[in-house]
Enzyme design. Structure first.
Site, short mmCIF file in Angstrom:
data_model
loop_
_atom_site.label_atom_id
_atom_site.label_comp_id
_atom_site.label_asym_id
_atom_site.label_seq_id
_atom_site.Cartn_x
_atom_site.Cartn_y
_atom_site.Cartn_z
N LYS A 124 0.86 -1.20 0.00
CA LYS A 124 0.00 0.00 0.00
C LYS A 124 0.88 1.24 0.00
O LYS A 124 2.06 1.19 0.39
CB LYS A 124 -0.93 0.04 1.23
CG LYS A 124 -0.23 0.05 2.61
CD LYS A 124 0.21 1.41 3.12
CE LYS A 124 0.92 1.32 4.46
NZ LYS A 124 1.90 2.35 4.73
N GLY A 178 7.91 1.37 4.36
CA GLY A 178 6.71 2.20 4.47
C GLY A 178 5.61 1.72 3.54
O GLY A 178 4.61 2.43 3.33
N GLY A 233 4.57 -4.20 3.45
CA GLY A 233 4.65 -5.53 2.84
C GLY A 233 4.53 -6.64 3.88
O GLY A 233 3.81 -7.62 3.67
N ASP A 264 -1.07 -2.01 10.61
CA ASP A 264 -1.43 -1.92 9.19
C ASP A 264 -2.17 -3.16 8.71
O ASP A 264 -2.67 -3.18 7.57
CB ASP A 264 -0.17 -1.76 8.32
CG ASP A 264 0.39 -0.35 8.37
OD1 ASP A 264 -0.35 0.58 8.73
OD2 ASP A 264 1.59 -0.19 8.03
#
Ligand code: C5P
Length: 313
Positions: A9, A99, A102, A137
């Site tokens: 992302k 960042g 993954g 995340d």
């Protein structure tokens, strides 16, 4: 054998609020899933053996502590002990500590694949709880949506419509990872007073439908919408020169994803981002020597184009 392509992302905005009693920060961020993806397969381990993970692709952290193994352990511990061992194969294409989340995406995919391999049915609420236990995340990826407004610590995921007709993304990857925890610690030390950013306006625009071209036009407004930029560029000062060289060479705004160091620019299409990558690669300013370029779209891992990592054979 069960297989997934855990995608990376980028954060189109990243507004950081108060530090909470648990040490995490309140976030408001628009997440955009992109085409660059790892490949994960999960199947049974040889009889009598425990969980195993083999790694290939880009250089990675040690197997121990990998979110794929942690996802399998978490399911075993919290859902059903005594399940047979699994063997996972992870081909890394998303650099770690970049960042791009993954590892978090791998963890979300591992939850799905291990649950499938063990025949466990997980309710959406259970899946969301397990995802947050793996990392802030992970809930975004576990929600399985292409675009979202992400709030709280990362668990509050509100789906937004996908970018209409897709878009191109050009990533400038760094060989040197940055630790998210260190960036947040530096952010706190800097006592950064951040003004409210464009997160709500962008979410509203996506809500009524935004094309790739219109999203690329937003980039100028989003350039300074990552509150971790000051901390990241303090810890990795090369980012300052790198961003300005990328902006001069491409004539467009470059954003930082997450806690960095990945920088990215938005294009109307994959073809445009790939043309820009190849142009930059052939006429590279010296300060971009250590950067690996990757052109991708929003949903198709087959078409991601990237330069070779310096340590790859
Ligand atoms: O949740 P995760 O382990 O991915 O977070 C890594 C680090 O990032 C945390 O240890 C914390 O320092 C920081 N973080 C934060 N606030 C968030 C998410 C992450 O401070 N909402």
């Amino acid at each position: 054998m069960f297989e997934a392509r855990p995608a990376a992302k980028v954060n189109l905005t990243l507004e950081v609020g108060a530090r909470r009693p648990d040490g995490y920060h309140e976030l408001r961020s628009v997440f955009l899933r992109i085409g660059l993806a790892d490949r994960l397969t999960v199947g049974p381990a040889p009889a009598g053996e425990g969980d195993q993970l083999t790694l290939s692709g880009l250089p990675v952290a040690p197997v121990e502590g990998n979110l794929v193994l942690r996802a399998m352990e978490l399911l075993r511990r919290t859902v059903e002990p005594g399940l047979p061992g699994l063997h996972a194969d992870l081909d890394k294409q998303i650099p770690i500590g970049a960042g791009l989340a993954g590892g978090s995406s791998d963890g979300a995919a591992a939850l799905e694949l291990a649950a499938a391999a063990w025949g466990l049915g997980l309710s959406p609420a259970r899946r969301a709880d397990l995802a947050l236990a793996l990392g802030s995340d992970v809930p975004f990826f576990a929600a399985g949506v292409p675009t979202a407004l992400v709030e709280g610590r990362g668990e509050d995921v509100s789906q937004l419509p996908a970018v209409e007709g897709g878009a191109g993304v050009l990533l400038a990857l760094s060989a040197d990872p940055l630790s998210t925890a260190r960036i947040f610690a530096r952010y706190d030390e800097m006592a950064f007073q951040s003004a409210p950013g464009p997160t709500d306006a962008l979410a509203a625009a996506l809500g009524v439908g935004l094309s790739g071209e219109a999203l690329a036009d937003w980039a100028g407004n989003l350039r300074d919408a990552n509150h971790l930029w000051a901390a990241a560029s303090w810890l990795a000062p090369e980012l300052l020169e790198r961003r300005s060289a990328l902006e001069t060479a491409t004539g467009r705004a470059w954003l930082m994803s997450g806690s960095g160091p990945t920088l990215f620019a938005l294009y109307r299409s994959l073809a445009e981002s790939r043309a820009a990558a190849q142009h930059l690669a052939s006429d590279r300013p010296p300060v971009l020597r250590d950067v690996m370029l990757c052109a991708t779209n929003l949903d198709d891992p087959q078409h991601a184009w990237r330069e070779q990592w310096p340590t790859e054979p």
